[in-house]
Design a protein around this motif. Structure first.
Motif, mmCIF file in Angstrom:
data_model
loop_
_atom_site.group_PDB
_atom_site.id
_atom_site.type_symbol
_atom_site.label_atom_id
_atom_site.label_comp_id
_atom_site.label_asym_id
_atom_site.label_seq_id
_atom_site.Cartn_x
_atom_site.Cartn_y
_atom_site.Cartn_z
ATOM 1 N N ALA A 14 3.208 5.835 -2.984
ATOM 2 C CA ALA A 14 4.382 6.521 -3.528
ATOM 3 C C ALA A 14 4.295 6.612 -5.049
ATOM 4 O O ALA A 14 4.599 7.660 -5.636
ATOM 5 C CB ALA A 14 5.657 5.799 -3.111
ATOM 6 N N LEU A 15 3.871 5.529 -5.687
ATOM 7 C CA LEU A 15 3.747 5.534 -7.142
ATOM 8 C C LEU A 15 2.650 6.498 -7.605
ATOM 9 O O LEU A 15 2.811 7.199 -8.615
ATOM 10 C CB LEU A 15 3.476 4.124 -7.662
ATOM 11 N N GLU A 16 1.537 6.542 -6.880
ATOM 12 C CA GLU A 16 0.469 7.487 -7.222
ATOM 13 C C GLU A 16 0.957 8.919 -7.071
ATOM 14 O O GLU A 16 0.622 9.788 -7.892
ATOM 15 C CB GLU A 16 -0.766 7.230 -6.372
ATOM 16 N N GLY A 17 1.762 9.172 -6.053
ATOM 17 C CA GLY A 17 2.355 10.501 -5.890
ATOM 18 C C GLY A 17 3.268 10.850 -7.047
ATOM 19 O O GLY A 17 3.286 11.989 -7.530
ATOM 20 N N GLU A 18 4.014 9.872 -7.512
ATOM 21 C CA GLU A 18 4.904 10.101 -8.656
ATOM 22 C C GLU A 18 4.103 10.327 -9.931
ATOM 23 O O GLU A 18 4.481 11.138 -10.777
ATOM 24 C CB GLU A 18 5.861 8.913 -8.822
ATOM 25 N N GLU A 55 0.833 -1.210 0.000
ATOM 26 C CA GLU A 55 0.000 0.000 0.000
ATOM 27 C C GLU A 55 0.861 1.249 0.000
ATOM 28 O O GLU A 55 0.546 2.235 -0.687
ATOM 29 C CB GLU A 55 -0.954 -0.024 1.189
ATOM 30 N N ALA A 56 1.952 1.232 0.756
ATOM 31 C CA ALA A 56 2.869 2.375 0.770
ATOM 32 C C ALA A 56 3.515 2.560 -0.598
ATOM 33 O O ALA A 56 3.703 3.686 -1.065
ATOM 34 C CB ALA A 56 3.940 2.178 1.836
ATOM 35 N N VAL A 73 1.154 11.785 -10.069
ATOM 36 C CA VAL A 73 0.660 13.160 -9.944
ATOM 37 C C VAL A 73 1.767 14.146 -10.307
ATOM 38 O O VAL A 73 1.545 15.101 -11.062
ATOM 39 C CB VAL A 73 0.123 13.423 -8.514
ATOM 40 N N ARG A 74 2.964 13.906 -9.803
ATOM 41 C CA ARG A 74 4.103 14.786 -10.080
ATOM 42 C C ARG A 74 4.437 14.781 -11.574
ATOM 43 O O ARG A 74 4.695 15.835 -12.180
ATOM 44 C CB ARG A 74 5.321 14.329 -9.277
ATOM 45 N N THR A 75 4.389 13.606 -12.187
ATOM 46 C CA THR A 75 4.697 13.482 -13.611
ATOM 47 C C THR A 75 3.633 14.159 -14.468
ATOM 48 O O THR A 75 3.955 14.867 -15.430
ATOM 49 C CB THR A 75 4.837 11.997 -13.992
ATOM 50 N N ARG A 76 2.362 13.975 -14.109
ATOM 51 C CA ARG A 76 1.283 14.629 -14.858
ATOM 52 C C ARG A 76 1.388 16.154 -14.742
ATOM 53 O O ARG A 76 1.137 16.873 -15.712
ATOM 54 C CB ARG A 76 -0.076 14.153 -14.378
ATOM 55 N N ALA A 77 1.769 16.644 -13.567
ATOM 56 C CA ALA A 77 1.948 18.090 -13.386
ATOM 57 C C ALA A 77 3.066 18.603 -14.284
ATOM 58 O O ALA A 77 2.959 19.686 -14.871
ATOM 59 C CB ALA A 77 2.232 18.407 -11.919
ATOM 60 N N LYS A 78 4.128 17.834 -14.417
ATOM 61 C CA LYS A 78 5.244 18.229 -15.283
ATOM 62 C C LYS A 78 4.798 18.253 -16.734
ATOM 63 O O LYS A 78 5.145 19.166 -17.487
ATOM 64 C CB LYS A 78 6.412 17.258 -15.089
#
Length: 65
Positions: free
Chosen positions: A37-41, A32-33, A43-48
Motif C-alpha cells: 500500500a505504501l509503495e502504491g502511495e 507485506e500488505a 507511485v501515486r505521489t511521484r506521478a503527482k
C-alpha cells in the motif's frame, strides 16, 4: 514554494499516525500488505510530482514567448 510546505503539519494527521503506529502486533502478511500500500502511495505521489513539474514547465514556456 518548498515541497515540504505541502506536508501535513498536525501531530494527529494520517502520515504522523502512520509513522508512529506500533508494527509489533502485525503479521508478516499484514506488513507485506502495508508495504504494498505504501509503495502504491509512493507511485501515486511521484506521478503527482511529475505532473506538477510538467505543468509548471508548460506554463513557464508559454509565458516566456
Amino acid at each position: 514554494m518548498d515541497m515540504e510546505d505541502n506536508l501535513p503539519r498536525k501531530a494527529d494527521d494520517a502520515l504522523a499516525q502512520l509513522t508512529k503506529q506500533d508494527l509489533d502486533p502485525l503479521s508478516v502478511s499484514e506488513l507485506e500488505a502495508r508495504i504494498a500500500a505504501l509503495e502504491g502511495e509512493i507511485v501515486r505521489t511521484r506521478a503527482k510530482i511529475d505532473h506538477a513539474v510538467r505543468h509548471k514547465a508548460s506554463a513557464e514556456a508559454l509565458f516566456r514567448k
